[in-house]
Structures are given as C-alpha cells and as structure tokens.
Design a protein around this motif. Structure first.
Motif, mmCIF file in Angstrom:
data_model
loop_
_atom_site.group_PDB
_atom_site.id
_atom_site.type_symbol
_atom_site.label_atom_id
_atom_site.label_comp_id
_atom_site.label_asym_id
_atom_site.label_seq_id
_atom_site.Cartn_x
_atom_site.Cartn_y
_atom_site.Cartn_z
ATOM 1 N N ILE A 1 0.874 -1.166 -0.090
ATOM 2 C CA ILE A 1 0.017 -0.041 0.017
ATOM 3 C C ILE A 1 0.925 1.227 -0.005
ATOM 4 N N ASP A 2 0.392 2.350 -0.421
ATOM 5 C CA ASP A 2 1.086 3.595 -0.527
ATOM 6 C C ASP A 2 0.199 4.822 -0.399
ATOM 7 N N ILE A 3 0.615 5.847 0.121
ATOM 8 C CA ILE A 3 0.097 7.054 0.345
ATOM 9 C C ILE A 3 0.761 8.306 -0.260
ATOM 10 N N ARG A 4 0.170 9.184 -0.851
ATOM 11 C CA ARG A 4 0.685 10.250 -1.125
ATOM 12 C C ARG A 4 0.419 11.568 -0.384
ATOM 13 N N SER A 5 1.310 12.601 -0.398
ATOM 14 C CA SER A 5 1.172 13.572 0.518
ATOM 15 C C SER A 5 -0.180 14.505 0.585
ATOM 16 N N ASN A 6 -0.951 14.268 -0.371
ATOM 17 C CA ASN A 6 -2.259 15.035 -0.699
ATOM 18 C C ASN A 6 -3.246 14.175 0.113
ATOM 19 N N VAL A 7 -3.014 13.158 0.824
ATOM 20 C CA VAL A 7 -4.169 12.217 1.300
ATOM 21 C C VAL A 7 -3.697 12.019 2.569
ATOM 22 N N GLY A 8 -4.649 11.997 3.682
ATOM 23 C CA GLY A 8 -4.511 11.571 5.049
ATOM 24 C C GLY A 8 -4.870 10.054 5.324
ATOM 25 N N GLU A 9 -5.327 9.448 4.625
ATOM 26 C CA GLU A 9 -5.741 8.154 5.012
ATOM 27 C C GLU A 9 -5.922 7.364 3.670
ATOM 28 N N LYS A 10 -5.806 5.931 3.732
ATOM 29 C CA LYS A 10 -5.872 5.077 2.618
ATOM 30 C C LYS A 10 -6.075 3.984 2.999
ATOM 31 N N LYS A 11 -7.356 3.095 2.272
ATOM 32 C CA LYS A 11 -7.472 1.619 2.901
ATOM 33 C C LYS A 11 -7.615 0.870 1.913
ATOM 34 N N ASP A 12 -7.441 -0.372 1.934
ATOM 35 C CA ASP A 12 -7.330 -1.410 1.096
ATOM 36 C C ASP A 12 -7.454 -2.937 1.734
#
Lengths: 113, 113
Positions: free
Chosen positions: A48-59
């Motif tokens: 999983i990865d997250i970019r700096s314009n997002v606070g949370e990500k779920k998979d």
C-alpha cells in the motif's frame, strides 16, 4: 538527507488481532510513502502507499494514515492472519528526477495462530 | 503480469574478483533503481537511472558502477569485491512521474568468500 525511523522492530500478535507499525520521517519535502512486505529470501512487495495530498488510505485489511504536520505515518493491519507474518518496511520519497526510497529499519511481524 | 527480472539469483565470488548483476525492468518502465540489503538491514539506495541517464546516486562505492542500456535493462558492475559486499542486491523499476510505485525484483544474493 531523509531519515526514516520505524517502530517497533518486532511485533508479535495473536491471529485476528490488529497490528500497527509507525514511522517518522525528517524531510518535510517527502511526498510519497509506500509500505513494503518482505518475506524471507524474496524482494520487497509493495502492499500500500499514500501520497502527501491524502490523509488516509484503505485496502481491505490494510490501511495507512499520514500526518504531514507531525511527519509520521502508520500502517494498520486488521484481522491478522499467519500469512501476514513477514518483515514490513516503510519508506519515504522526495521526487526530483526519480523516486529513490529511504527505508525505515523494518518491523518483523509475527502472527501466532 | 511481468515483474522485474534479476540475474543471477545467487552468485559466489572470491575477494578481489568482479561481479556483474543484471536487471530487466517491467515493460514500459524506464526508471531503474539499485538497492543493497545487508543481513537484517533495510535496503540502502545505491543508484538510479531514468531514460538511460543516471538520475540519483546514493551510497554506492567507487568500486561499483552501473548503466542502463537502450532496451532499459541495467547492469551493476562490482569490482575488487570485499567480504562486506556480501548482501542481497535488489533492482526496482517504475514508470516516470511524481510518486510512482517502484516494484522490486527477487534480488541477487552475492556472497564474497
């Protein structure tokens, strides 16, 4: 340069419990934060990865949160299974001409059946 | 789906010998990264290439060199091998752009005796 700290270094949980791994980074210019799972004798696998314009990500059972102000990000695994046992690495990247990754020290996760 | 291919998977060399590691990126990926992972350590960035030009340089010894060829495959050349060079060497590839995912190969385990 960038410095990434990862905690804990080892984590043992019971099957079905949740696991949380935390990382901090030093360079506020970092804009990309992937998590990799590495099994013995294999290459790191992006989970999983997250970019700096997002606070949370779920998979599915995996989620990542990012706090840019505090410069820390976390991996959350719910309903852990024995096959989740592996070494997990967080990483941070500052894009310029390429996304070279600075890794944290790794967390060995053991899920006990 | 095609993955990053590295060869050889295992390599045993004597001190002061030379070694060449090869990496074939995922099709259409024009960026290649090399990482070194010592036992129980996190991967350390060595060098990267974008469109056949060196884009970033990390903690790569002067004894090592690398290049990316016209078909985008890359080779890491290691000379005057030392015992401390024994490690897993990973290649990763990515598409160009900001914050793009890097996918790792299975690695080459180099043992220097």
């Amino acid at each position: 340069g960038e410095n990434v700290e990862q905690h804990p270094s080892t984590l043992s949980v019971q099957e079905g419990d949740s696991a949380v791994i935390k990382c901090t980074y030093s360079d506020s210019a970092s804009n990309y934060f992937p998590w990799y799972k590495q099994e013995l004798g294999k290459g790191p696998q992006l989970i999983i990865d997250i970019r700096s314009n997002v606070g949370e990500k779920k998979d599915q059972r995996i989620a990542v949160t990012l706090n840019k102000t505090a410069k820390h990000f976390s991996l959350h695994i719910t309903e852990t299974q024995p096959e989740d046992s592996a070494v997990y690495f967080c990483a941070a990247s500052i894009w310029n001409a390429g996304n070279m990754l600075t890794f944290g020290g790794g967390t060995r996760l053991m899920v006990k059946p | 789906a095609a993955g990053v291919i590295q060869s050889p998977r295992h390599l045993i060399k004597e001190k002061r010998e030379t070694a060449t590691l090869k990496c074939y990126p995922i099709p259409r990926h024009d960026t290649v990264y090399w990482y070194q992972q010592g036992p129980g350590q996190d991967p350390q960035f060595l060098i990267s290439f974008y469109e056949k030009m060196q884009s970033d340089k990390g903690s790569i010894p002067d004894r090592f060199s690398a290049q990316q060829f016209s078909d985008y495959h890359s080779e890491l050349n290691m000379s005057s091998l030392e015992l401390g060079d024994s490690a897993l060497y990973f290649c990763a590839s990515s598409l160009p752009g900001v914050a793009t995912e890097a996918f790792f190969g299975q690695g080459t385990r180099l043992t220097v005796v």
